[in-house]
Design an enzyme around this catalytic site. Structure first.
Site, short mmCIF file in Angstrom:
data_model
loop_
_atom_site.label_atom_id
_atom_site.label_comp_id
_atom_site.label_asym_id
_atom_site.label_seq_id
_atom_site.Cartn_x
_atom_site.Cartn_y
_atom_site.Cartn_z
CG HIS A 181 -21.75 27.50 22.20
ND1 HIS A 181 -21.83 28.77 21.70
CD2 HIS A 181 -22.88 27.31 22.94
CE1 HIS A 181 -22.97 29.33 22.11
NE2 HIS A 181 -23.61 28.47 22.87
CD GLU A 204 -19.20 27.98 19.31
OE1 GLU A 204 -18.65 28.92 19.91
OE2 GLU A 204 -20.43 27.96 19.05
CG HIS A 247 -18.67 31.96 21.16
ND1 HIS A 247 -19.75 31.18 21.48
CD2 HIS A 247 -18.39 32.68 22.28
CE1 HIS A 247 -20.12 31.41 22.72
NE2 HIS A 247 -19.32 32.32 23.24
CD GLU A 269 -19.73 33.90 17.11
OE1 GLU A 269 -19.20 32.84 16.75
OE2 GLU A 269 -20.63 33.97 17.97
O1 LIG Z 1 -23.39 30.45 14.56
C1 LIG Z 1 -24.31 30.44 15.37
O2 LIG Z 1 -25.49 30.24 15.03
C2 LIG Z 1 -24.04 30.69 16.83
C3 LIG Z 1 -22.64 31.10 17.18
C4 LIG Z 1 -22.65 31.52 18.64
O3 LIG Z 1 -22.50 30.67 19.49
N1 LIG Z 1 -22.94 32.80 18.90
C5 LIG Z 1 -23.21 33.27 20.21
C6 LIG Z 1 -23.47 34.75 20.17
C7 LIG Z 1 -23.71 35.32 21.55
C8 LIG Z 1 -24.11 36.80 21.55
O4 LIG Z 1 -25.17 37.12 20.98
O5 LIG Z 1 -23.38 37.60 22.16
C9 LIG Z 1 -24.44 32.56 20.76
O6 LIG Z 1 -25.37 32.30 19.98
O7 LIG Z 1 -24.45 32.26 21.95
ZN ZN Z 2 -20.70 29.82 20.30
#
Ligand SMILES: O=C(O)CCC(=O)N[C@@H](CCC(=O)O)C(=O)O
Ligand code: ZN
Length: 344
Positions: free
Chosen positions: A63, A66, A159, A223
């Site tokens: 992303h 980020e 991320h 994260e």
């Molecule tokens: O903060 C958010 O809403 C999204 C943050 C983010 O990019 N999280 C990843 C998590 C991926 C996973 O579930 O392993 C995503 O949503 O792609």
């Molecule tokens: Zn992300």
């Protein structure tokens, strides 16, 4: 063409940002014997002359907005190329979506982290993110499988979250299809400053799930804090993470000491709520943080005619996002869990 500058500055991030979709492959060797392979824009592999037993993938900018993980990886790459950091293991760094870095957005046309594990080839859609997902899968496949079998594999996909989080740093442990979770991975994450881990219970289309499922890598989405533009990250908050990643790639092994389950906050995913209707909303404010718990019966989300109520006391929200494309995950909810016999 770009090699002389890269050798001098080590600035692979700028080179990547100046070439959003393609960079011709090049190879050179550092004075310390490490072979540097630029495989594509945002994709650079380091192979020490005599390498240890680990094959390590570190990705960021899946992303583009980020930025803190991008800065951490940029600093590590520069230190390696300038020979300030001597590698012990093979390492593949990936800046996932260069154009989205440049426009300061999560993605350009389609969320890259919903396109892995073959999803990029489904639905008859073509765009740059789909091509990139296919190419990144191929670079990771080649990296893990071009050496002898039985080596140790890991992939940390770094991320930052859109919202603030009660637990500032947390990791997503992809669904392992019944295989045990590893205490040593919890210890590694803790050394990175990440004491909170969510256990997924279903397949996903994320980069970390791809490496976990296809190559049996210890793989995580990590994260590290909240999204901020370049220049606004307090890098001291990421010092532990950078130090531990640096140790991972430059030391034979990292020692962690004894495992204490009380050091961790673990959660299992209770359910995933997808947005299926145009008319989708949350009852809570934009400032509601990840890990905010709800009382049983409280409203969590409204999807058209469907009202989602908390099913268990303390059901907590993760990644609420009402703006996702139809059919995509708009919310995860989690409940606490303990370290038990399913951990080795
Ligand atoms: O903060 C958010 O809403 C999204 C943050 C983010 O990019 N999280 C990843 C998590 C991926 C996973 O579930 O392993 C995503 O949503 O792609
Ligand atoms: Zn992300």
């Amino acid at each position: 063409m770009y090699l002389e500058e890269l050798k001098t500055t080590g600035d692979f991030l700028t080179l990547t940002r100046n070439n959003e979709f393609y960079l011709p492959p090049e190879r050179f060797t550092l004075g310390n014997g490490t072979v540097v392979d630029v495989l594509d824009t945002g994709v650079i592999q380091f192979t020490p002359s005599s390498y240890g037993h680990k094959d390590i993938v570190l990705s960021s900018a899946v992303h583009g907005n980020e930025t803190a993980p991008i800065e951490i990886c940029d600093e590590l790459i520069q230190a390696i190329i300038k020979e300030e950091l001597l590698l012990k293991h093979r390492v593949l760094f990936i800046f996932g979506n260069p154009k989205s870095i440049n426009i300061g957005e999560r993605f350009v046309e389609e969320n890259l982290n919903r396109l892995f594990n073959g999803t990029h080839a489904q639905g008859g859609v073509e765009n740059e993110e789909r091509k990139r997902a296919a190419n990144l899968e191929q670079y990771v496949r080649e990296f893990f499988t071009s050496v002898e079998q039985g080596r140790y594999r890991c992939h940390y996909d770094l991320h930052t979250a859109i919202r603030g989080s009660k637990n500032e740093k947390f990791a997503v442990y992809p669904f392992l299809h019944g295989k045990p979770w590893k205490k040593s991975q919890l210890q590694f994450l803790l050394a990175c400053g990440v004491n909170t881990v969510l256990m997924m219970r279903t397949e996903a289309t994320t980069f970390s799930y791809f490496s976990s499922k296809q190559f049996d890598a210890d793989a995580f989405t990590v994260e590290l804090g909240q999204v901020k533009p370049f220049g606004e990250n307090d890098m001291s908050r990421f010092a532990k993470t950078k130090q531990t990643l640096s140790a991972l790639i430059s030391q034979d092994n990292i020692g962690f000491g004894d495992f204490n389950s009380s050091d961790y906050e673990l959660f299992q995913v209770h359910r995933t709520i997808n947005r299926t209707q145009q008319d989708f909303s949350f009852p809570f404010s934009e400032s509601a943080e990840n890990f905010t718990g709800f009382a049983k019966g409280e409203l969590l989300a409204v999807d058209g005619e469907t009202r989602y109520l908390a099913e268990v006391e303390g059901e907590a929200i993760i990644f609420p996002n009402a703006n996702v494309a139809l059919g995509q995950r708009a919310l995860l909810t989690v409940i606490p869990m303990e370290v038990d016999e399913k951990f080795v």
